[in-house]
Design an enzyme around this catalytic site. Structure first.
Site, PDB file in Angstrom:
ATOM      1  CB  SER A 537      14.468  -5.687 -22.874  1.00 24.60           C
ATOM      2  OG  SER A 537      15.237  -6.078 -24.369  1.00 24.60           O
ATOM      3  CB  ALA A 872      17.731  -8.170 -16.048  1.00 24.73           C
ATOM      4  CD  GLU A 873      17.651  -3.785 -18.957  1.00 26.18           C
ATOM      5  OE1 GLU A 873      16.418  -3.974 -19.411  1.00 26.18           O
ATOM      6  OE2 GLU A 873      17.980  -3.153 -17.902  1.00 26.18           O
ATOM      7  CG  LEU A 874      20.189 -11.272 -24.035  1.00 24.98           C
ATOM      8  CD1 LEU A 874      20.284 -10.388 -25.397  1.00 24.98           C
ATOM      9  CD2 LEU A 874      21.126 -12.477 -23.855  1.00 24.98           C
TER      10      LEU A 874
END
Ligand code: FES
Ligand code: FES
Length: 945
Positions: A537, A872-874
């Site tokens: 993120s 992944a980042e959310l």
């Protein structure tokens, strides 16, 4: 040199004689020497449980069990003794099926520990399972722990005879489709059996006499002029082959990571591979010692003397932005990169007349990645004379470009291979350790192994950039945001690696809300702290604590419910972002609608369970993140039809535990469904630059999107070539007989979908797609100590049509756990103190609630492969902001500086108890915001064509 002792041990049911040094050897060393490398060594100091074995019936951390304390005739069970690939133990199967394996580095230790528990108690409660893993210090950085408890409970059912192994197994749906299912990861089997060789295992299994072992001589100061490096004494130490300094480097000795932006005032070449005349941060590598054993290398490294003259140390961005601060890299200003966003009209005027205005200044910490596997690599010359480096890289091809001039070779003379990797969460984008190993291999002409201790690793690797944010929000009578003003400084530490992080500040500030008018500045600032790099993120966790806490402040000021205020402001069909572009989907309304009943129930629970001693609160925060690396993102993969009718997929979708293997498999299987292949008829060849096309880095939530689209392209080409006129497909033999190629490259590229931002005002569609979500946290704050316990976390995300449910669930759980660490405990600030997993605040299982609730809104993405995007980042964009809001909801304490450690929360409680207000002081971030924006309007940063 001590003495040796013969010992007789029963290992995995077999009596064995071995010889060891009882004073120096620990049990992990001995087992690994016996080839039992399923016993992993992570921290090496008893903190993480990766080395867990059963010793005479007790779960034991082998890395701190001296052999002199191991009784003669002891019974030892390692992961290899629990089950085999042909005869899995129920715990191993459950780990595979329930998503217990991500990177898999912790997996053997956890399975051994669970085995120890179930030997003692075959019918544990979830709480007992959690208490057991806590007691035995089993740490996991990837999974968020919940799947590990699920797996233990499911295995216990089989062991009690209530279910069979067949009941436990994943069942293929009737249509044979594995897309959008919990189909297990291909790499899981080798990891649950302890047979997967990670980097240290590969190094330990090299043929005798080939390899040299490297030890690093790291700087013990944060800023200094080097006078000399005296290696005379070290050279005389036993086994030393060579002391390597920058003078031995054949190339430029620089790692070059250009900022990729015409506005930046750095060329990204300031970073030496080995220290030259200046130390820029604690942990810089001044020299490498190459010796015949790791122990000899480390002993000799202690004798290398670095003589230096101390320079002023600027340990945070506020100090290095001061007018009298010296330039850390001569010729480059300490504020070396700045980008504005200008949207709509006059924000000052709106602020003056708006009925509601809130403002505050927020600071986030230097979050460490806290992987369990310290960095490790291996260099050698392969059968074609190519310099080959095995490493943890998540950006194999970018590393070639970044380091080759520095080491004095061309990219086609170097081969990079990603080892099975004990996670990275972004830090392995750095070419650093790879370059050190390459340099040593070239300088010695011998294979070289580099294995960092945990403390060395922690000092050497990059961290998340701290952020300093001033933010002001104005809203109308209804609570609709009218304008924002902000400036944010990213403390980039000593090197400019991935300084494009600052674009996130001007893209995600106050997302996902409609912002009609805005001015903002985002900047990168050099300091003498650890350099900062990619971390899940990337760039947005620094700003969501500001925007999401101020949204709560605004709601409070207006007497509105925080969820309803957000509901009013989120993007709806046709709305534009702060960067002036529309979106492919608008899922935030549905996401908040789904949260509403859960939120109301959580508020009721908090009310019911609140006491004067233990305050309960609920907080929410919205999050959003991009998918792809931006304009001109590019990926290539290859598919080849094999003689036996199977298909091989070649790519460099680096797998750091997030699921490069399962992602590749599900997209390939979905694309090739017309061929009727079963999943095991798809072979994966990944992450070797000599064999695989360049698929780009595993970063920016881009891999699923880019490599999935490239897979579709490759599959279409292959199937078109195989197709006969009657609609059936040619066999391999028919293809060969007709001279039709059997291997096809698939390409995905974002050109045309995206554009560079206008660097003078931040307008433009910089990325192909986005992910969206909301987080809810339930906390309990101990009023006496200020300690916060997260008792529940909820995440509702839209990551498109989920490609692999197992991988997506894993990213969600793992992201929430890392969000708890980011909110409450994690930091790498004090270089003397923050040396280990525990000291840096790694959350253990009892720090992460079992109550992790995830849900998906699956909006089909028109440009995404099979409707999916990234993932992944959310899940680390804003969970920490939800926790901070929950702390405020529980106690009234507003957190302006992360992490919200007990002392900070307690100080806030004390302030409130004195009847005072908690206020933040506005940061001076190198200029006056309004003056600078006006200046940029008059004198653009760049003349655009
Ligand atoms: Fe042994 Fe961490 S506890 S390696
Ligand atoms: Fe547990 Fe990676 S799966 S540390």
């Amino acid at each position: 040199m001590g003495y040796l002792k013969k010992m007789f041990l029963n290992i995995n049911g077999v009596d064995r004689i071995l010889v060891c040094d009882p004073e120096k050897d620990n049990l992990a060393m001995v087992l690994r020497r016996l080839g039992l490398t399923g016993t992993k060594v992570g921290c090496g100091t008893g903190q993480c449980g990766a080395c867990s074995v059963i010793l005479d019936g007790k779960v034991t951390r082998a890395c701190v069990k001296k052999m002199k304390a191991v009784p003669e005739y002891a019974n030892i069970i390692t992961i290899e003794g629990i089950g085999t690939p042909q005869n899995l133990h129920p715990i191993q199967l459950a780990w595979i099926v329930y998503g217990g394996v991500q990177c898999g580095f912790c997996t053997p230790g956890f399975i051994v520990s669970a085995y120890g528990l179930l030997q003692e108690n075959l019918n544990p409660t979830r709480e007992e399972v959690r208490a057991w893993f806590q007691k035995h210090r089993n740490a996991c950085r990837c999974t968020g722990y919940k799947p590990l408890v699920d797996a233990t409970m499911a295995a216990a059912e089989v062991m009690r005879g209530e279910k069979t192994m067949a009941d436990l197994e994943f069942k293929l749906p009737e249509d044979g489709r594995i897309y959008n299912t919990h189909f297990p990861r291909p790499a899981a089997l080798s990891k649950v059996t302890g047979l997967c060789d990670f980097g240290a295992d590969i190094n330990d299994k090299l043929p005798d006499g080939y390899a040299l072992h490297l030890a690093v001589v790291q700087a013990g100061t944060s800023h200094a002029r080097v006078i000399s490096i005296d290696s005379a004494e070290a050279e005389k130490m036993p086994g030393v082959e060579k002391i390597i300094t920058y003078k031995d480097v054949k190339g430029t000795n620089r790692i070059v990571l250009p900022p990729g932006n015409p506005v930046a005032k750095t060329d990204g070449a300031e970073r030496p591979i080995l220290v030259e005349d200046t130390i820029f941060r604690y942990g810089d590598v001044c020299a490498l010692v190459a010796a015949d054993s790791r122990e000899h290398a480390r002993e000799a490294a202690k004798k290398v003397k670095v003589n230096y003259e101390q320079l002023p140390e600027y340990m945070n961005a506020l100090d290095s932005m001061a007018e009298d601060a010296m330039e850390i890299h001569k010729g480059t200003p300490n504020i070396y990169f700045e980008l504005p966003v200008i949207t709509g009209g006059d924000t000052e005027e709106i602020m003056e007349s708006a009925p509601y205005v809130v403002e505050g200044s927020f600071r986030t910490q230097r979050q460490p990645h806290l992987v369990l596997e310290p960095d490790v690599s291996l260099g050698y010359y392969d059968e074609e004379g190519r310099l080959t480096v095995h490493c943890k890289s998540l950006a194999l091809n970018a590393t070639l470009t970044a380091m080759c001039p520095g080491i004095g070779l061309k990219p086609d003379q170097v081969r990079l291979i990603e080892n099975p990797t004990g996670a990275s969460f972004g830090y392995a984008i750095s070419p650093s350790a790879t370059a050190l190993t390459a340099v040593a291999t070239i300088a010695t002409g011998r294979p070289c192994c580099l294995q960092f201790s945990y403390a060395e690793h922690n000092h050497f690797t990059g961290k998340r950039a701290p952020g300093f944010t001033n933010l002001k929000i104005a809203a109308d009578e209804e609570g609709k945001i009218q304008a924002i003003e902000f400036d944010v400084a990213y403390d980039k530490g000593s090197y400019s690696e991935v300084c494009r992080v600052i674009t996130k500040g001007i893209r995600f500030m106050c997302a996902p809300y409609v912002i009609p008018n805005a001015i903002g500045l985002s900047k990168a600032v050099c300091t003498n702290h650890c350099f900062t790099t990619s971390f899940r993120s990337f760039g947005s966790p620094q700003i969501f604590p500001a925007s999401e806490q101020l949204m709560d402040e605004l709601a409070e000021k207006m007497g509105m419910d925080p969820l309803e205020l957000r509901y009013k402001n989120v993007y709806r069909d046709g709305d534009k972002t702060i960067n002036g572009h529309t979106l492919d989907v608008y899922p935030m309304v549905e996401i908040l609608d789904r949260l509403r009943p859960k939120y109301k129930a959580a508020l009721e629970r908090a009310k019911a369970e609140d006491t004067p001693e233990k305050r309960r609160g609920v907080g929410i925060a919205c999050g959003m993140y991009n998918v792809t690396a931006g304009p001109n993102d590019h990926s290539e993969v290859a598919l080849e039809l094999n003689a036996d009718g199977t298909v091989t997929h070649f790519n460099t979708w680096e797998d750091q535990g997030q699921g490069g293997d399962i992602g590749t498999l599900v997209h390939t299987h979905e694309c090739l469904r017309p061929l009727g292949l079963t999943p095991d008829q798809i072979k994966l060849v990944q992450n070797d630059t000599a064999l695989c096309p360049a698929s780009g880095p595993a970063a920016g939530s881009r891999s699923n999107y880019m490599n999935g689209n490239a897979t579709i392209d490759a599959a279409n080409k292959l199937m078109a070539a195989m197709k006969k006129e009657d609609g059936s497909f040619r066999t391999y033999d028919e293809m060969v007989a007709e001279g039709i190629p059997t291997k096809y490259i698939g390409i995905a590229d974002t050109s045309g979908l995206t554009e560079d931002l206008n660097w003078n005002n931040g307008q433009g569609k910089h990325t192909a797609e986005f992910t969206y979500g909301v987080f809810m946290s339930e906390v309990e704050v101990d009023v006496a100590t200020g300690k916060t316990k997260v008792v529940g976390m909820t995440a509702i995300g839209d990551i498109g049509v989920v490609s692999s449910r197992q991988a997506a669930d894993g990213q969600a759980y793992g992201g929430l756990a890392q969000g708890i660490g980011l909110a409450l405990s994690e930091n790498y600030d004090d270089v003397q103190k923050h040396t280990s997993l525990v000291a840096c605040g790694l959350p253990f299982i009892e720090d992460v609630p079992d109550n992790l609730d995830i849900d998906y809104v699956e909006s089909y993405r028109p440009t995404g492969p099979h409707g999916s995007v990234g993932c992944a980042e959310l899940y680390l964009s804003a969970p920490h902001a939800a926790i901070l809001n929950a702390i405020h909801n529980a106690t009234g304490v507003r957190i302006y500086e992360l992490p919200a450690t007990p002392d900070r929360v307690k100080a806030g409680l004390d302030t409130l108890a004195r009847g005072e207000k908690i206020v933040s002081k506005k940061y001076y971030l190198g200029c006056d915001l309004h003056e600078r924006i006006e200046d940029i309007k008059r004198n653009p940063l760049i003349v655009l064509k």
